[in-house]
Every structure is written in C-alpha cells, then in structure tokens.
Design a protein around this motif. Structure first.
Motif: not given
Length: 84
Positions: A20-23, A34-41
């Motif tokens: 998708g296109h979420l940051p 360290i983790f990588v997560a989608m940020d919809p907020v």
C-alpha cells in the motif's frame, strides 16, 4: 501491544503493491531493538507510540490485504521511559 519510540520515516524507492501507500516508520524499543511499522496515524520522530502486531496489524492499517505485521495504533501523550 508494545510501547515504542518513532526514530524516523523510511523512504522507499520502490515497494510491493501489497504494501500500500502508508508511511513506514523505524521504531525503537527502550532496549534499542529496531522495528518497522506502518503508520496510519501520522507520527513524527521522537513520538512514543503503541503498536498492534500480527494479523490485527492489517486491520489496524485499514486494509486486511496489506502486507504488515506491525502497525502504529496511536500516539502516547505522556510517556516517560524507565530510567536505566
């Protein structure tokens, strides 16, 4: 759920369509993991956040088809990490 700190936004030259296109944000635990997560907020660097993991992360990102196992669920207004 975990409490993590936003370190920086990840810039991707190219990504899979199913991401998708979420940051995407690089997050760090109090121990430095360290983790990588989608940020919809819409977090910013330095924010403390809580995350939603596993299959619930896709729901939290807003689309069950997205390829994610970690999503930011919200920004914590007042969090003081443990003193080492």
């Amino acid at each position: 759920m975990q409490i993590l700190q936003v370190k920086k936004q990840l810039v991707l030259t190219s990504r899979l369509k199913d991401l998708g296109h979420l940051p995407l944000k690089a997050l760090s635990s109090e121990t430095g993991e360290i983790f990588v997560a989608m940020d919809p907020v819409g977090t910013k660097d330095g924010d403390w956040v809580f995350t939603i993991a596993n299959s619930a992360a896709r729901d939290a990102a807003g689309d069950k088809r997205l390829l994610t196992d970690l999503t930011v669920g919200g920004i914590i207004d007042d969090w003081q990490p443990k003193q080492k």
